[in-house]
Enzyme design. Structure first.
Site, PDB file in Angstrom:
ATOM      1  N   LYS A 116      -8.652 -25.911  10.769  1.00  0.00           N
ATOM      2  CA  LYS A 116      -8.219 -26.922   9.799  1.00  0.00           C
ATOM      3  C   LYS A 116      -9.022 -26.848   8.503  1.00  0.00           C
ATOM      4  CE  LYS A 116      -5.488 -27.667  12.956  1.00  0.00           C
ATOM      5  NZ  LYS A 116      -4.262 -26.869  12.894  1.00  0.00           N
ATOM      6  N   GLU A 200     -12.384 -36.496   7.146  1.00  0.00           N
ATOM      7  CA  GLU A 200     -11.413 -36.848   6.102  1.00  0.00           C
ATOM      8  C   GLU A 200     -11.487 -38.345   5.864  1.00  0.00           C
ATOM      9  OE1 GLU A 200      -7.461 -35.797   7.312  1.00  0.00           O
ATOM     10  OE2 GLU A 200      -7.833 -33.646   7.183  1.00  0.00           O
ATOM     11  N   HIS A 235       0.696 -39.425  19.618  1.00  0.00           N
ATOM     12  CA  HIS A 235       0.900 -38.111  19.014  1.00  0.00           C
ATOM     13  C   HIS A 235       2.041 -37.328  19.632  1.00  0.00           C
ATOM     14  CE1 HIS A 235      -2.585 -39.161  16.795  1.00  0.00           C
ATOM     15  NE2 HIS A 235      -3.337 -39.194  17.863  1.00  0.00           N
ATOM     16  N   ARG A 292       4.857 -22.325  14.233  1.00  0.00           N
ATOM     17  CA  ARG A 292       5.824 -22.058  15.300  1.00  0.00           C
ATOM     18  C   ARG A 292       7.175 -22.678  14.929  1.00  0.00           C
ATOM     19  NH1 ARG A 292       2.869 -26.701  16.759  1.00  0.00           N
ATOM     20  NH2 ARG A 292       4.255 -28.485  16.891  1.00  0.00           N
TER      21      ARG A 292
END
Ligand code: MV4
Length: 494
Positions: A116, A200, A235, A292
């Site tokens: 990330k 973040e 999620h 993907r």
């Protein structure tokens, strides 16, 4: 074009890929575990290779067995689907090394974007807005703490190797910071073998809007517009739609450009998804790239008229994209509901088992990407997905009504399903208003119990009626003392 493709996956996505291969005249090789000997993807493929025991590590995650199956059957390419090895750079690299075309991006791109912080550096250099925070990975809590003070609380501690929420912690105050880093770090170490973290700034109640991109080997990149994926639970996406009710034409144009820049900057090839978070002020930020084909790709197919798997095969075989950005004109509105064998009244606990009855909805604008059949035993070892029910219609309201109608006509017995829950969400005022945020389910459906209209009793009455006289739900509604779906909808004028 390839003559033969091995599909390194199972269930509905393996079937989805097989169907396009059949239309293209490409032979297919299915792989399967002992639990899947009678699965549809095995029955539908031209050939099938048994990998081994049902545990994923002995079957769908076993790189050497998959390569051996490809070699033995003479497959020239491998499609990884989603999940399992789809975003594993070692698998892509192993395919490349043994002369197999990996139907996805190059292993180097998967590896870069899998980190990330590397992804955030690439996007920063390309001028794509990223969420304020760190660009370098760290393990030292003292250093991380200094960064947290600089960024300002609340912050999110995220795993560098993460994605999908694993190893992520919200920290509201400095005195909770050390503890959060320690638990996030050890969770990340366990899940990814890499405990590195970064920070973040925490956005409050953002929306999740992602752009589909296609990039060919000749360097052309186009986007296929967005998908709104804010309706999630832990999620796990539950309902996806396109277009997003949160975008206007100006914002859509800016985000589409950013998505194309993101793909170009990372050297992307094949189909990918650039995820953004959108805050209340209309500012968007890069989140991550999914390297993907995604679960929710069919809604993009419904509005653009493109077959994404066909595009993936053509790109992997070296063909340039046959259209430009201006040729991509989305039409209407599409919705996807994920139908799972889970108990929505018991925290979505898996409900695998024997499917006693399975009657799919049909009609204009309806598509059901399904990997099971009546008499199939949904295995306990894998994701208990039954199908992805997808509808398209002229506008959002018509698509919602069509979806409710389709869900009402989707009859399944033998396992608990998420269908009654999905109908209640679609009927809610909040969803109808398009007020889709990432905390939508927690806020409005945290404590859900089945309603009289959509609960198991009413649905079981439909099932009984269907068995006695197929196709007649109205008599069953009378028996159960509930209005028929179409009475409640009050007609559907398109
Ligand atoms: C965030 C966020 C708020 N602020 N990052 C969750 C999964 C992972 N891929 C990123 N996630 C989030 N990152 C900042 N700086 C909120 C989430 C988030 C979320 C994102 C997308 C869809 C659903 C979500 C549900 C909860 C939190």
């Amino acid at each position: 074009m390839f003559k033969k493709v091995l599909i390194a996956n199972r269930g509905e996505i393996a079937l989805r890929i097989i169907r396009t291969c059949q239309e293209m005249g490409v032979l297919t090789v299915a792989v399967y575990s002992e639990a899947d000997a009678l699965a549809l993807h095995v029955l539908e493929a031209d050939e099938a290779v048994l990998l081994g025991k049902s545990e994923p590590s002995e079957s769908y995650l076993h790189i050497d067995k998959l390569l051996a199956a490809a070699k033995r059957t003479g497959a020239e390419a491998v499609h990884p689907g989603y999940g399992f090895l789809a975003e594993n750079p070692d698998f892509a690299e192993a395919c490349e090394a043994s002369g197999l075309a990996f139907i996805g991006p190059p292993s180097k791109v998967i590896r870069d974007l899998g980190s990330k912080t590397v992804a955030r550096r690439i996007m920063t250099s390309a001028g794509v807005p990223v969420i304020p925070g760190m660009l370098e990975a760290a393990t030292d809590v003292a250093l991380l703490s200094k960064e947290a003070d600089r960024i300002g609380y609340p912050v999110l501690v995220k795993a560098v190797a993460g994605g999908g929420g694993k190893g992520m912690r919200v920290v509201s105050r400095a005195d909770e910071f050390t503890e959060a880093c320690l638990s996030a770090g050890s969770e990340a170490e366990k899940a990814f073998g890499n405990g590195a973290l970064y920070l973040e700034k925490r956005l409050e109640s953002p929306r999740h809007v992602e752009f589909q991109v296609l990039a060919d080997q000749q360097g052309h990149v186009v986007h296929l517009f967005e998908r709104e994926c804010s309706i999630q639970r832990r999620h796990q996406k539950i309902i996806e739609e396109t277009p997003s009710p949160a975008l206007n034409p100006v914002l859509r144009e800016a985000m589409g450009r950013a998505a194309v820049s993101a793909a170009q900057a990372s050297g992307y090839v094949n189909a990918g998804t650039v995820e953004f978070l959108l805050d209340g002020s209309g500012q968007f930020y890069f989140l991550e790239v999914n390297t993907r084909l995604q679960v929710e790709h069919p809604i993009t197919e419904m509005t653009t008229g493109l077959d994404l798997v066909r595009q993936q095969l053509q790109i992997a075989a070296g063909s340039p994209l046959a259209f430009t950005q201006a040729d991509v004109v989305p039409r209407g509105h599409a919705l996807e509901c994920r139908v799972y064998a889970e108990d929505p009244e018991n925290r979505f606990f898996p409900s695998p088992g024997l499917v006693l009855l399975h009657r799919e909805p049909s009609g204009p604008g309806i598509r059901n990407d399904c990997g099971i059949y009546e008499g199939f035993r949904i295995p306990v070892e894998y994701d208990p997905i039954i199908s992805k029910l997808v509808v398209a219609a002229g506008n959002r309201e018509a698509a919602i009504r069509r979806m409710i109608r389709a869900l009402e006509h989707y009859l399944i017995a033998g396992v608990r399903t998420t269908i009654p829950f999905l109908i209640d969400v679609l009927e809610s005022r909040e969803f109808r208003r398009g007020s889709t945020h990432t905390d939508f389910i927690d806020r409005h459906f945290g404590e859900w119990t089945q309603s009289r209209e959509h609960g198991d009793l009413a649905r079981m009455a439909y099932v009984i009626d269907e068995l006695a006289s197929p196709g007649r739900i109205s008599a069953a509604a009378k028996v159960a003392g509930v209005p028929t779906p179409w009475q409640r909808l009050g007609g559907w004028n398109l």
